[in-house]
Design an enzyme around this catalytic site. Structure first.
Site, PDB file in Angstrom:
ATOM      1  CG  HIS A 304      -2.059   0.948   1.088  1.00 49.44           C
ATOM      2  ND1 HIS A 304      -1.959   2.282   1.405  1.00 49.44           N
ATOM      3  CD2 HIS A 304      -3.319   0.744   0.629  1.00 49.44           C
ATOM      4  CE1 HIS A 304      -3.118   2.857   1.152  1.00 49.44           C
ATOM      5  NE2 HIS A 304      -3.956   1.963   0.681  1.00 49.44           N
ATOM      6  CG  ASP A 361      -8.546  -4.478  -2.632  1.00 46.32           C
ATOM      7  OD1 ASP A 361      -9.758  -4.317  -2.476  1.00 46.32           O
ATOM      8  OD2 ASP A 361      -7.781  -3.585  -3.046  1.00 46.32           O
TER       9      ASP A 361
HETATM   10  N1  ACO Z   1       4.173  -7.665  -4.608  1.00 48.24           N
HETATM   11  C1  ACO Z   1       5.512  -7.632  -4.779  1.00 48.24           C
HETATM   12  N2  ACO Z   1       6.259  -6.505  -4.663  1.00 48.24           N
HETATM   13  C2  ACO Z   1       5.611  -5.382  -4.361  1.00 48.24           C
HETATM   14  C3  ACO Z   1       4.224  -5.330  -4.152  1.00 48.24           C
HETATM   15  C4  ACO Z   1       3.496  -6.534  -4.287  1.00 48.24           C
HETATM   16  N3  ACO Z   1       2.174  -6.557  -4.118  1.00 48.24           N
HETATM   17  N4  ACO Z   1       3.847  -4.072  -3.869  1.00 48.24           N
HETATM   18  C5  ACO Z   1       4.957  -3.325  -3.889  1.00 48.24           C
HETATM   19  N5  ACO Z   1       6.031  -4.123  -4.172  1.00 48.24           N
HETATM   20  C6  ACO Z   1       7.438  -3.697  -4.222  1.00 48.24           C
HETATM   21  C7  ACO Z   1       7.747  -3.009  -5.536  1.00 48.24           C
HETATM   22  O1  ACO Z   1       8.196  -3.922  -6.512  1.00 48.24           O
HETATM   23  C8  ACO Z   1       8.827  -2.035  -5.110  1.00 48.24           C
HETATM   24  O2  ACO Z   1      10.031  -2.758  -4.985  1.00 48.24           O
HETATM   25  P1  ACO Z   1      11.483  -2.068  -5.290  1.00 48.24           P
HETATM   26  O3  ACO Z   1      11.527  -0.844  -4.418  1.00 48.24           O
HETATM   27  O4  ACO Z   1      12.454  -3.118  -4.907  1.00 48.24           O
HETATM   28  O5  ACO Z   1      11.456  -1.741  -6.745  1.00 48.24           O
HETATM   29  C9  ACO Z   1       8.391  -1.625  -3.693  1.00 48.24           C
HETATM   30  O6  ACO Z   1       7.627  -2.730  -3.201  1.00 48.24           O
HETATM   31  C10 ACO Z   1       7.548  -0.365  -3.624  1.00 48.24           C
HETATM   32  O7  ACO Z   1       6.463  -0.537  -4.513  1.00 48.24           O
HETATM   33  P2  ACO Z   1       5.781   0.653  -5.302  1.00 48.24           P
HETATM   34  O8  ACO Z   1       5.045   0.088  -6.459  1.00 48.24           O
HETATM   35  O9  ACO Z   1       6.810   1.709  -5.571  1.00 48.24           O
HETATM   36  O10 ACO Z   1       4.804   1.187  -4.178  1.00 48.24           O
HETATM   37  P3  ACO Z   1       3.567   2.120  -4.445  1.00 48.24           P
HETATM   38  O11 ACO Z   1       3.282   2.802  -3.169  1.00 48.24           O
HETATM   39  O12 ACO Z   1       3.811   2.970  -5.632  1.00 48.24           O
HETATM   40  O13 ACO Z   1       2.401   1.079  -4.842  1.00 48.24           O
HETATM   41  C11 ACO Z   1       0.626  -0.488  -4.690  1.00 48.24           C
HETATM   42  C12 ACO Z   1       1.423   0.648  -3.990  1.00 48.24           C
HETATM   43  C13 ACO Z   1       0.207  -0.031  -6.099  1.00 48.24           C
HETATM   44  C14 ACO Z   1      -0.626  -0.777  -3.892  1.00 48.24           C
HETATM   45  C15 ACO Z   1       1.526  -1.736  -4.773  1.00 48.24           C
HETATM   46  O14 ACO Z   1       1.870  -2.176  -3.480  1.00 48.24           O
HETATM   47  C16 ACO Z   1       0.860  -2.893  -5.546  1.00 48.24           C
HETATM   48  O15 ACO Z   1       0.959  -2.942  -6.785  1.00 48.24           O
HETATM   49  N6  ACO Z   1       0.172  -3.840  -4.841  1.00 48.24           N
HETATM   50  C17 ACO Z   1      -0.560  -4.892  -5.496  1.00 48.24           C
HETATM   51  C18 ACO Z   1      -1.912  -4.387  -6.004  1.00 48.24           C
HETATM   52  C19 ACO Z   1      -2.895  -4.121  -4.873  1.00 48.24           C
HETATM   53  O16 ACO Z   1      -3.093  -4.956  -3.979  1.00 48.24           O
HETATM   54  N7  ACO Z   1      -3.558  -2.959  -4.946  1.00 48.24           N
HETATM   55  C20 ACO Z   1      -4.590  -2.581  -3.965  1.00 48.24           C
HETATM   56  C21 ACO Z   1      -4.105  -1.483  -3.064  1.00 48.24           C
HETATM   57  S1  ACO Z   1      -5.330  -1.064  -1.871  1.00 48.24           S
HETATM   58  C22 ACO Z   1      -6.447  -0.170  -2.774  1.00 48.24           C
HETATM   59  O17 ACO Z   1      -6.133   0.562  -3.654  1.00 48.24           O
HETATM   60  C23 ACO Z   1      -7.824  -0.341  -2.444  1.00 48.24           C
END
Ligand code: ACO
Length: 426
Positions: A304, A361
């Site tokens: 998140h 979720d």
């Molecule tokens: N699985 C694996 N790695 C992940 C995940 C994940 N679910 N989420 C983040 N990471 C990693 C990224 O690869 C990144 O790694 P790095 O720094 O080594 O490159 C690091 O964690 C940071 O991730 P970002 O994408 O930069 O974080 P951001 O805050 O931009 O994204 C998000 C947040 C979009 C929710 C992300 O965690 C994600 O894609 N999660 C999966 C989708 C999801 O569950 N979305 C629902 C969110 S809740 C909602 O909106 C209702």
């Protein structure tokens, strides 16, 4: 005493005020930055940018706190109705009994949908995603319900129409997708019961209201009711800032919510769990893929932007899976798989170092499956729950004395000026 941040740029030093929110959150006010220094800021994904001041929802991502108008979401999930929560978000205070009764009457009075709108439903291709349909239909409402006389009436009635009709339209869309006759809203039923009845009542099998199911839906909707400046809420505020109608702004919010990285994650989680089950139930290869930054696969329902600890909504949702499923005598193999996946991820160094925990979720799809909602309707359920939050945020932005149309800047990295070349010289 006002605190300042000093920026040294070239030979000059500039002072920018630091402002503080009611929970001690601090921000540098950069609204005069360009005017004073000629500089702008660059902040991809707005990860460090406060887009507004807001008194609606407070969240602390480090401590796992979420409050609507100051009230912890855990208390609302325990005691409040979804209608009360919606009223609280939109009006800023909990309703008295009289106010709540008036609100209920208004919602009932506006719950029917113009019969001609059914023609649209009939003409969407069968494979259309319900979120695409909902976004279009909410925008189309403006044509069926034209402008009202005064601004106050316009806001109150439009808000009520949206809360009442979106729920009817979602159930209508499901019924039509199954080729069934539409079930009309019933004024004798409360908000959640009414929706379930419109979804599942049929002439051959009248819907039996089950309080366990009603309660699960109530909690699900309360937990989704607002989440401050997330992707879809920002879409509502940004689109709304151009002074479009509330219908158009909410339609934009629904479109933004649809994405798998945002609200669409609830559908994506169940699809991911089903993939794991189909491939033999082995968790490890999926964890490895999620950790590989050359592989676009991510663990859906994990991570998140704000929460760097367990999402408080996911905690409630997980607990609810453990109580609701046994009471409904449902055993869902995907719940066992989800728990196994969570346990493995939370022990893994990559997930620990990246502060990746289950978000709302991760377990919500299991609840929705248990109450009979089809997977492709999951994000629609999220949208109905989020409506009060979007409306409250839109209203707050409309009333903001410092309101401005949303218009970020950019750092241009394209070609510098060059001459047009006639086609035969290229
Ligand atoms: N699985 C694996 N790695 C992940 C995940 C994940 N679910 N989420 C983040 N990471 C990693 C990224 O690869 C990144 O790694 P790095 O720094 O080594 O490159 C690091 O964690 C940071 O991730 P970002 O994408 O930069 O974080 P951001 O805050 O931009 O994204 C998000 C947040 C979009 C929710 C992300 O965690 C994600 O894609 N999660 C999966 C989708 C999801 O569950 N979305 C629902 C969110 S809740 C909602 O909106 C209702």
């Amino acid at each position: 005493m006002t605190a300042f941040v000093k920026i040294v740029y070239g030979e000059r030093t500039f002072e920018l005020p630091v402002i503080m929110g009611s929970e001690g959150e601090k921000a540098i006010d950069i609204s005069k930055l360009r005017q004073k220094t000629g500089l702008i800021t660059l902040d991809p994904g707005f990860a460090n940018t406060g887009s507004c001041k807001s008194s609606i929802t407070f969240m602390d991502g480090e401590k796992g706190i979420l409050r609507y108008r100051g009230i912890p979401v855990e208390q609302l999930a325990e005691h409040a109705s979804f209608k009360e929560t919606a009223y609280l978000l939109i009006n800023g205070v909990l309703p008295t009994r009289k106010e709540l009764n008036k609100f209920s009457v208004m919602l009932n009075d506006h719950s029917l949908v113009h019969e001609d709108m059914q023609l649209f439903y009939h003409n969407f291709p069968r494979a259309s995603h319900p979120m695409g349909i909902l976004s279009s239909m909410v925008n189309a409402l403006r044509s069926f319900y034209p402008e009202l006389q005064t601004l106050e009436e316009e806001i109150n009635i439009t808000v009520t129409r949206l809360l009442a009709k979106t729920r009817t339209m979602a159930a209508m869309s499901y019924k039509m997708s199954r080729g069934h006759k539409v079930v009309y809203p019933r004024p004798d039923l409360a908000y959640c019961e009414n929706f379930l009845n419109m979804m599942f009542d049929t002439p051959v099998k009248p819907y039996q209201i089950d309080q366990e199911v009603v309660n699960a839906l109530r909690v699900f909707w309360i937990l989704h009711a607002d989440h401050e400046q997330n992707c879809s809420t920002s879409a509502v505020r940004i689109v709304g800032s151009g002074r479009v109608t509330l219908y158009a702004a909410i339609s934009a919010g629904i479109a933004a919510l649809w994405g798998p990285l945002h609200g669409g994650a609830n559908q994506a989680v169940i699809e991911m769990l089903a993939d794991i089950a189909e491939s033999g139930g082995k968790i490890a290869p999926f964890i490895e893929r999620a950790k590989d930054n050359k592989d676009p696969f991510r663990l859906m329902g994990f991570g998140h932007r704000v929460y760097k600890t367990y999402d408080p909504r996911a905690k409630i949702m997980k607990k609810m899976c453990d109580t609701v499923l046994p009471r409904l005598k449902i055993s869902d193999p995907l719940l066992d798989l989800a728990k196994e996946l969570e346990e493995a991820a939370l022990k893994d160094d990559y997930f620990i170092e990246h502060n990746l925990y289950p978000n709302v979720d991760f377990y919500s799809g299991i609840i929705l499956r248990a109450i009979g909602i089809p997977t492709n309707m999951f994000t629609v359920m999220f949208a109905i729950g989020r409506l009060p939050g979007w409306i409250a945020q839109w209203k707050e932005s409309m009333d903001d004395p410092n309101w401005k149309i949303s218009r970020p800047r950019q750092i241009y990295t394209g070609p510098t000026e060059m001459d047009y070349l006639p086609i035969d010289k290229r």
